[in-house]
Scaffold this active site. Sequence first.
Site, PDB file in Angstrom:
ATOM      1  CE1 TYR A 273      92.316  27.139  45.102  1.00 24.07           C
ATOM      2  CE2 TYR A 273      90.168  25.676  46.214  1.00 24.07           C
ATOM      3  CZ  TYR A 273      91.902  27.104  45.979  1.00 24.07           C
ATOM      4  OH  TYR A 273      92.106  27.758  47.661  1.00 24.07           O
ATOM      5  CB  SER A 304      91.021  34.344  41.891  1.00 25.28           C
ATOM      6  OG  SER A 304      91.544  35.277  43.442  1.00 25.28           O
ATOM      7  CG  ASP A 305      88.790  29.124  46.672  1.00 27.76           C
ATOM      8  OD1 ASP A 305      89.027  29.716  47.447  1.00 27.76           O
ATOM      9  OD2 ASP A 305      88.541  28.425  45.914  1.00 27.76           O
ATOM     10  CD1 TRP A 306      93.117  32.396  50.717  1.00 22.21           C
ATOM     11  CD2 TRP A 306      91.312  32.680  49.434  1.00 22.21           C
ATOM     12  NE1 TRP A 306      93.067  33.816  50.783  1.00 22.21           N
ATOM     13  CE2 TRP A 306      91.527  33.836  50.861  1.00 22.21           C
ATOM     14  CE3 TRP A 306      90.570  32.739  48.737  1.00 22.21           C
ATOM     15  CZ2 TRP A 306      90.514  35.256  51.033  1.00 22.21           C
ATOM     16  CZ3 TRP A 306      89.523  34.079  48.904  1.00 22.21           C
ATOM     17  CH2 TRP A 306      89.238  34.822  50.169  1.00 22.21           C
ATOM     18  CB  SER A 308      92.271  30.015  42.060  1.00 20.19           C
ATOM     19  OG  SER A 308      91.694  30.588  41.722  1.00 20.19           O
TER      20      SER A 308
END
Length: 887
Positions: A273, A304-306, A308
């Site tokens: 993030y 990507s992270d959730w 982000s």
Amino acid sequence: MVYRVSAVWLSFLLSPLALPALARGVGPRDPVPAGYHAEPYYPTPHGGWLDSWRDAYAKAEALVSQMTLAEKTNITSGVGIYMGKGQYWDFAPAETTTDWVHRPCVGNTGSADRLGFPQLCLQDSALGVSSADNVTAFPAGITTGATWDKALMYARGVAMGKEFRGKGANVHLGPSVGPLGRKPLGGRNWEGFGADPVLQGKAAALHIKGVQEQGVISTIKHYIGNEQEMFRMYNPFQPGYSANIDDRTLHELYLWPFAEAIHAGVGAVMTAYNAVNGSACSQHSHLINGILKDELGFQGLVMSDWLSHISGVDSALAGLDMNMPGDTNIPLFGFSLWQYELTRSVLNGSVPMDRLNDMATRVVAAWYKMGQDKNHPRPNFSSNTRDKNGLLYPAAVFSPIGQVNWFVNVQDDHYLVARQVAQDAITLLKNDGNLLPLSNASKTSVFGTDAQVNPSGPNACLNRACNKGTLGMGWGSGVADYPYFDDPISAIKRRVPDVKFHNTDTFPSNIGTPSSDEVAIVFISSDAGENSFTVENNHGDRDSDKLAAWHGGDKLIQKAAEKYSNVVVVVHTVGPLILESWIDHPSVKAVLFAHLPGQEAGESLTNVLFGDVSPSGHLPYSITKSATDYPDSIANLKTFTLGQVQDTYSEGLYIDYRSLHKQSIKPRFAFGHGLSYTTFTFSNPTIRAVTPLSLVPPPRAPKGPTPSYSTAIPAASEAYYPPNFPTIWRYLYSWLRPGEADAAAAVGAAGTKKYPYPAGYSTAQRAGPAAGGGEGGNPALWDVAYEVAVTVTNSGAAHAGKASVQAYLQYPTGMPYDVPVVQLRDFEKTRELGPGESQEVVLRLTRKDVSVWDVEAQHWVAPGAAAAGAGAGRGADSNPNNFEFKL
Ligand SMILES: *[C@@H]1O[C@H](CO)[C@@H](O)[C@H](O)[C@H]1NC(C)=O
Ligand SMILES: *[C@@H]1O[C@H](CO)[C@@H](O)[C@H](O)[C@H]1NC(C)=O
Ligand SMILES: *[C@@H]1O[C@H](CO)[C@@H](O)[C@H](O)[C@H]1NC(C)=O
Ligand SMILES: *[C@@H]1O[C@H](CO)[C@@H](O)[C@H](O)[C@H]1NC(C)=O
Ligand SMILES: *[C@@H]1O[C@H](CO)[C@@H](O)[C@H](O)[C@H]1NC(C)=O
Ligand SMILES: *[C@@H]1O[C@H](CO)[C@@H](O)[C@H](O)[C@H]1NC(C)=O
């Protein structure tokens, strides 16, 4: 057909952050401290140039070359948060659907149905299949690290991989090696394996091997510098914090386990993030294009992270291949920066077709690499509800209802490996007068709410965001639901039926005078988790309770020690604690760190407490006497500031034991420490030079060929919605309305309106750096330089036990580099040795293990070889004793 109004979106609309997304490109950034900057690196290296992925890429090329533009952009993005049970149009009537706060697969990509490429199901967590029934809740990563047992690290991965596959998940969102464990207060350290790059790296590689052998794509995360939870995320008011890391520290600490994971063939990487050097990790061209894909030769996909994802064109150019869960960073308005926008960006000429082809190929190649084209089960569970039927699109305003759970039991006998990990992780720190093991005839009292499962049930708190009852795991997305919970008090009662249990964290006032042989077992805990939840005022990180036991646990021990002369302390914890207020009390005779044991907390503990086995866990971090034994940069969390929070790694290489050695501070218990009921002797150590070392690795081979596709902008018609397509509001599609597609294509064809490309942007593929050349880096880095052998003997008389052998590298003095005093390089655990039994253990040090990252040379340099090359006569080749291996 039955429809139900979905309520999940309301909670988002009511949130103060529910404003239109503020996309932050790579444009103006907040200032980072002088000296740190994110050097641009373009373009994204094509995937497919390594032999190990050759077959998968050949198949992927054949499939992707048949895809339309809208199919390519569909498979590189999620279809939206809480969306994606689209395969199951089974409109069975709803029975009881009361549960709308959970989710389906946490990530679901679009598909290319025409070509048989399915939606991919991406599911948490690093310790088991999250939000699902009939699964095993394994011990956490930190517990696994504390076993120091490679066979168990692998076996846990195998079992977990089988469960993800059995539930129909394509992608396992684990293991986690970032955070590395730089800050003892950091919230998610427990998801990884311990505060050392080699412990993390070897554990992660074995986990990945175990998972991927089951046909499931493993994801190494979070790349990189996510060492605290608070202020990690970008939001419309504030960018995520910037982890400012110099190049050598990055290579020798934080990148190390990622390189090991890539060397093990990991199929996916998830970005963090936060930002690094001021640039968000999801769009950091130096980190993704340069380091991950060129230097480390990563061939899989980067997601990507959730939530982000904060730029469309720029993140694609920086090397991101998949946006999860598809939405902008403010979800549930039906907006994406990819899907239809990526389609538009290609048509208008801003994202080169070359880049989209590579993105799609990387996704499809990872799928083929794990054999998911052959009979991979489709998802047969929903994280949205435990009921058989539920909302098919929980984020849609009106959702059809259908069967979402098939209750597939994937547990098999995995409780055995879970229990073995929990048991072999238990770390004995103190055992005065050999109080342990207890006999089942001992008069025993147990104190502390941590001894018994949460009375409301082990899964009573959503995402385990509470610390009630035995602490089996931290909180957040890194959890799984317990199928059952074997708690310590039940297991103790099976041994000592008349045990007295005081289920309280306040020492009872009505305790009589215990006899001198009576034993008090006191349970304490310390919890942490993800910043999305606050527990007892801890915002993910342990910012409130710090390094003290929760619920007054330290006081409880002190009170018990005043009364009882035999106190055993059992600690369930996410990380180190300060033990000074009671550790030297003469009544506190024994201390066991049981870490985070998962569902098998009880019997794993009693097997050790009552001496069926000797404890064999070792600390995966140091326990200091004071939090301030570390420099501020790692002892403290970053607090709120206006603008971007700056987290500068001014301590460099010196974290955990490396920091304590540098400052000559003795810890209370050292990294790697752990006692047994028996004793071991180490004899006949030998060191053998295996591969002669040159100063730097030999030159790499040039890159092999990669798939080739037409780079022409496709026809706008490839992006048109099918006629009369029934869309679901807020489901994310890759199509455009014909008018929109034509308009974008006109911009692309005219070529007059140029996208403002970032500085340093280029489309010419590069040869790749000398430090690269294989998965994880230059292949010669994994050449075995030294083999160390030692004979381990159980020198005790009464107990069998397993010994942990750890190899630390110590460079001779006078190195041309500033180096830590010692560094862990390999470890092995013996089998269970009976009294008098011996085993020879062999540990290996690779070229990389004896090298330093030279920032100027941008290469791994073996300084011992440097001395030899300079004719100083102290070379590692000629005189391996230059390297002193402490066992
Ligand atoms: C961050 O800045 C430092 C200092 O200039 C540099 O050594 C390092 O390579 C940079 N790292 C990244 C990932 O940009
Ligand atoms: C994108 O994926 C969704 C979900 O599987 C599917 O319904 C849709 O047809 C796909 N779009 C394209 C262009 O194939
Ligand atoms: C496991 O699956 C069975 C059906 O096979 C179901 O009855 C049971 O409730 C499930 N267990 C859990 C914990 O959901
Ligand atoms: C669920 O997975 C099992 C195998 O684990 C498979 O046999 C079954 O068909 C799957 N269910 C659905 C609905 O796809
Ligand atoms: C192309 O479309 C993307 C996505 O909407 C947009 O960000 C970009 O500025 C457009 N490029 C041009 C040249 O208009
Ligand atoms: C102690 O446990 C052992 C093994 O379970 C059992 O054989 C023995 O009878 C127990 N002794 C007492 C006093 O309960």
